[in-house]
Write a protein that holds these residues in place. Sequence first.
Motif, PDB file in Angstrom:
ATOM      1  N   MET A 119      -0.191  -5.196  -9.843  1.00  0.00           N
ATOM      2  CA  MET A 119      -0.328  -3.737  -9.999  1.00  0.00           C
ATOM      3  C   MET A 119       1.003  -3.047 -10.255  1.00  0.00           C
ATOM      4  SD  MET A 119      -3.155  -2.830  -7.082  1.00  0.00           S
ATOM      5  CE  MET A 119      -4.782  -3.573  -7.098  1.00  0.00           C
ATOM      6  N   LEU A 126      -3.024   8.975   1.149  1.00  0.00           N
ATOM      7  CA  LEU A 126      -4.177   8.858   0.260  1.00  0.00           C
ATOM      8  C   LEU A 126      -5.434   8.688   1.117  1.00  0.00           C
ATOM      9  CD1 LEU A 126      -2.926   6.615  -2.691  1.00  0.00           C
ATOM     10  CD2 LEU A 126      -2.591   9.050  -2.272  1.00  0.00           C
ATOM     11  N   ILE A 154     -10.371   1.003  -9.005  1.00  0.00           N
ATOM     12  CA  ILE A 154      -9.444  -0.114  -9.150  1.00  0.00           C
ATOM     13  C   ILE A 154     -10.092  -1.448  -8.805  1.00  0.00           C
ATOM     14  CG2 ILE A 154      -7.256  -1.046  -8.291  1.00  0.00           C
ATOM     15  CD1 ILE A 154      -6.699   2.068  -7.628  1.00  0.00           C
ATOM     16  N   ARG A 213      -6.918   4.162 -12.977  1.00  0.00           N
ATOM     17  CA  ARG A 213      -5.954   4.470 -11.921  1.00  0.00           C
ATOM     18  C   ARG A 213      -6.640   4.846 -10.612  1.00  0.00           C
ATOM     19  NH1 ARG A 213      -0.565   5.205 -13.269  1.00  0.00           N
ATOM     20  NH2 ARG A 213      -0.284   4.826 -11.051  1.00  0.00           N
ATOM     21  N   ARG A 214      -7.900   5.291 -10.706  1.00  0.00           N
ATOM     22  CA  ARG A 214      -8.590   5.732  -9.492  1.00  0.00           C
ATOM     23  C   ARG A 214      -9.775   4.844  -9.115  1.00  0.00           C
ATOM     24  NH1 ARG A 214      -9.815  11.924  -9.444  1.00  0.00           N
ATOM     25  NH2 ARG A 214      -9.852  11.534  -7.205  1.00  0.00           N
ATOM     26  N   TYR A 225       1.018   6.407  -6.886  1.00  0.00           N
ATOM     27  CA  TYR A 225      -0.204   7.177  -7.157  1.00  0.00           C
ATOM     28  C   TYR A 225       0.079   8.674  -7.022  1.00  0.00           C
ATOM     29  CZ  TYR A 225      -5.220   8.440  -6.741  1.00  0.00           C
ATOM     30  OH  TYR A 225      -6.477   8.976  -6.900  1.00  0.00           O
ATOM     31  N   GLU A 226       0.795   9.039  -5.966  1.00  0.00           N
ATOM     32  CA  GLU A 226       1.131  10.459  -5.779  1.00  0.00           C
ATOM     33  C   GLU A 226       1.946  10.980  -6.961  1.00  0.00           C
ATOM     34  OE1 GLU A 226       1.356  11.617  -1.035  1.00  0.00           O
ATOM     35  OE2 GLU A 226       3.211  11.137  -2.082  1.00  0.00           O
ATOM     36  N   ALA A 264       0.776   4.036  -2.896  1.00  0.00           N
ATOM     37  CA  ALA A 264       0.537   5.460  -2.630  1.00  0.00           C
ATOM     38  C   ALA A 264       1.641   6.344  -3.213  1.00  0.00           C
ATOM     39  CB  ALA A 264       0.401   5.698  -1.128  1.00  0.00           C
ATOM     40  N   LYS A 301      -8.036  14.664  -5.325  1.00  0.00           N
ATOM     41  CA  LYS A 301      -7.398  13.595  -6.104  1.00  0.00           C
ATOM     42  C   LYS A 301      -6.840  12.473  -5.236  1.00  0.00           C
ATOM     43  CE  LYS A 301      -5.865  14.866 -10.669  1.00  0.00           C
ATOM     44  NZ  LYS A 301      -4.712  15.176 -11.521  1.00  0.00           N
ATOM     45  N   ARG A 302      -6.753  12.723  -3.933  1.00  0.00           N
ATOM     46  CA  ARG A 302      -6.242  11.680  -3.038  1.00  0.00           C
ATOM     47  C   ARG A 302      -7.277  10.589  -2.791  1.00  0.00           C
ATOM     48  NH1 ARG A 302      -1.611  12.263  -0.672  1.00  0.00           N
ATOM     49  NH2 ARG A 302      -0.481  14.121  -1.290  1.00  0.00           N
ATOM     50  N   VAL A 303      -8.522  10.870  -3.172  1.00  0.00           N
ATOM     51  CA  VAL A 303      -9.586   9.878  -2.963  1.00  0.00           C
ATOM     52  C   VAL A 303      -9.611   8.920  -4.144  1.00  0.00           C
ATOM     53  CG1 VAL A 303     -12.053   9.548  -2.540  1.00  0.00           C
ATOM     54  CG2 VAL A 303     -10.920  11.638  -1.723  1.00  0.00           C
ATOM     55  N   MET A 304      -9.626   7.633  -3.858  1.00  0.00           N
ATOM     56  CA  MET A 304      -9.784   6.634  -4.913  1.00  0.00           C
ATOM     57  C   MET A 304     -10.625   5.491  -4.366  1.00  0.00           C
ATOM     58  SD  MET A 304      -7.195   4.853  -3.263  1.00  0.00           S
ATOM     59  CE  MET A 304      -7.248   3.402  -4.250  1.00  0.00           C
ATOM     60  N   VAL A 314      -0.427   9.850 -10.606  1.00  0.00           N
ATOM     61  CA  VAL A 314      -1.819  10.283 -10.779  1.00  0.00           C
ATOM     62  C   VAL A 314      -2.015  11.713 -10.291  1.00  0.00           C
ATOM     63  CG1 VAL A 314      -4.236   9.795 -10.212  1.00  0.00           C
ATOM     64  CG2 VAL A 314      -2.636   7.900 -10.596  1.00  0.00           C
ATOM     65  N   ILE A 315      -1.455  12.024  -9.140  1.00  0.00           N
ATOM     66  CA  ILE A 315      -1.677  13.368  -8.593  1.00  0.00           C
ATOM     67  C   ILE A 315      -0.727  14.381  -9.246  1.00  0.00           C
ATOM     68  CG2 ILE A 315      -1.612  14.792  -6.494  1.00  0.00           C
ATOM     69  CD1 ILE A 315      -2.525  12.354  -4.921  1.00  0.00           C
ATOM     70  N   MET A 361     -11.340   1.294  -4.424  1.00  0.00           N
ATOM     71  CA  MET A 361     -10.883  -0.039  -4.830  1.00  0.00           C
ATOM     72  C   MET A 361     -11.749  -1.121  -4.217  1.00  0.00           C
ATOM     73  SD  MET A 361      -7.388  -0.979  -2.787  1.00  0.00           S
ATOM     74  CE  MET A 361      -6.373   0.363  -3.347  1.00  0.00           C
ATOM     75  N   GLY A 367       0.811  -1.220   0.000  1.00  0.00           N
ATOM     76  CA  GLY A 367       0.000   0.000   0.000  1.00  0.00           C
ATOM     77  C   GLY A 367       0.842   1.267   0.000  1.00  0.00           C
ATOM     78  N   ALA A 388      -4.738  -0.845   1.176  1.00  0.00           N
ATOM     79  CA  ALA A 388      -5.388   0.465   1.270  1.00  0.00           C
ATOM     80  C   ALA A 388      -5.002   1.174   2.568  1.00  0.00           C
ATOM     81  CB  ALA A 388      -6.900   0.293   1.175  1.00  0.00           C
TER      82      ALA A 388
END
Lengths: 388, 330
Positions: free
Chosen positions: A197, B78, B57, B54-55, A159-160, A156, B25-28, A163-164, B30, A152, B70
């Motif tokens: 992933m 996140l 999942i 990507r968001r 993703y940071e 993250a 944008k930190r919210v996703m 995606v961000i 899954m 995880g 998670a």
Amino acid sequence: MATPTTDGKPSHDVHGGLPIPRRAANRPVPSAELLRGWYRELVLIREFEIRCMQAYQDKKIGGFCHVYIGQEAVAVGCVAALKPQDPLVTAYRDHGHALARGMTARACMAEMFGRVDGCAKGKGGSMHMFDREHNLFGGHGIVGAQTPLGAGLAFATKYEDEVINNGKSSRVTLCFLGDGALNQGAFHEALNLAGLMNLPVIFVVENNGYSMGTSIHRGTTQSHDLSSKALGYGIDSAVIDGMNLLEVYHGMKDVVEKCRRESRPAFVDMRCYRYKGHSMSDPRKYRTRDEEELWEQGDPIGIFEKFILDQGAITHDQIKALQKEVKAEVRDAVDFADNSPVPPMSDLYHDVYREPWGRYTGTSEPRMYGGAVNPPTFRATREGDGLI
Amino acid sequence: MSATQELEFRDAIRDAMSEEMRRDKRVMLMGEEVAEYNGAYKVSRGMLDEFGPRRIIDTPISESGFAGMAIGAAMLGLRPVVEFMSWSFSLVAADPILNNAPKMLFMSGGQFGCPIVFRGNDGAGGQLGSTHSWSVEGLFSNVPGIKIVIPSTPADAKGLMKTAIRDDDPVFFLESERLLGMKGEVPVGEDVLVKFGQACVRREGTDCTIASWGRPVHFCMEAAEALAKEGISCEVLDLRTIRPLDIGAIERSVRKTSNLVIVDQSWSFGSPGSEVAAQIHQRCFDDLDNHVHRVHTEDVPAPYAFNLEQEYLPNTRKICEAVRSATYNA
């Protein structure tokens, strides 16, 4: 038990594993300053753990306490191969990782003493070393529980970055586990997810040959070749000599660079040995004293000390001075911990929630409304709104 | 009064998640089947199209793995929303959701929080048998460090979900499969939130308070309607969240009615219902005309047969009987 050799004497080989490739010989030697720094960290962790054992016997430290003696080169070498912004997460044998990552001996010792100046204000204890400043996401107490967390953390960071921030994945996560965790479901689920992933996480198995009192071949299939565990999840692996700091450093450097470059998981069978018991209460009856002595002859500190002396990176006098300095530092940490106040009782109800309703006081007397013991009754916008 | 729109319960949850994902944008999201399948119960319908893979999942059937993953992501900052197709499946993720998420903040001395929402169907779905019909609030309300939300209307589902996503603590959001198709008016607006810890008076009354949460609230309303014809006036309180618990609202209502019936779809032993009863006995000892009555799911595993399941669950008949008994009208 150590595998008996044909002449009946115990063998050095408790892992029963395939041969370990050597890497350091062909690599440039790091600077003398770096080598001395690593040597100091090895000695610091060893001295710290010796003092922990004493403090435990003096009942200054409670609960479970798992010391890292024998495995110091793993933490020091692995952390040296990382960047400071790379997250690190580990299991409960975590003092060495915390110190290698940069936590002060004072904060680490005070945590074990259950004092307010500990890294977690005395609320975590020996198994739960956390340090936000140094991106240490904890020691975790349940075997294997940290492996999905490691996946995880890697999820993250990626993703940071991607995606961000619309950039390229830049960080890798180091997730330590013991060989006992190989048999937990969480480990296998984490590897599957990481492989699926493409998560930039490195699972470093500190394979010391024993999960508590069970030697690896008694609890783990394919124990001679742990890479088969990773292979099933499409994850590349490496076998590294965890008793030799230079091997750890160079081996991990390769793994870390590949993981960072490809943003793919990796798996490392880090062969090592813990000199002491699983925890302080372990009499180590499941192995022989002969076996322990064989491993002590290959002490990671001794090996590295000889190397840096041969390299001329340090002198005998400098070693003596350094050892004296480290002893003083750890003594100071013990004094500091001993003199640090116990946590105030008011701390008991802190950090249960982020406290958006004011200080949490438990469910029996709930006052979660910012001091308003009797909050106004909320009414639906319309009577019977949306009811069947 | 803000404008409203009619929404199904499932779409109210979806809108809450989508609005929060647009906002942060930190919210996703899954979970199993949340993306390409559009959600096993169509709660996340359309979200993959809007937010991409990507968001939104898809995960393998690997609850312990993806719940733990998670939580690790939440520690780093996140704000994951994790769907359990059913809360019954969360039991294989017990270690991450009970041993990691709620304790991270505490055992790290306040350094690492866990802003995460776990959501999914809770309670009997309709003849799903013993293993798929859990009401996990009975188990999980025992654990400090989590917040437990159990909405009963589309409006609450949306407002509470938005609060849950913005909350910095782990939130367990318990939906009911049987309510997902229910329609209701939902306030329009990205910042219409429903606060945690505030019970809602669904119906005012003077003779007996009925306190509940989630799907059984609707049985309570039916019971209140039936009892009104018998001359018994019931006040129905919808607690909406179990942790935090708005005990003050129940206390005030009980001081008015002097009677309390709790309707809780989890088993009775060591449940939210028993906790509320204990607290009300302590707080309202001299106000009560009778001991607190409780209607729970029967203390047996969930049966498959339709008639047995109906009798197993809290239902309108049982609630009416409890209210009559509490008010000495039995």
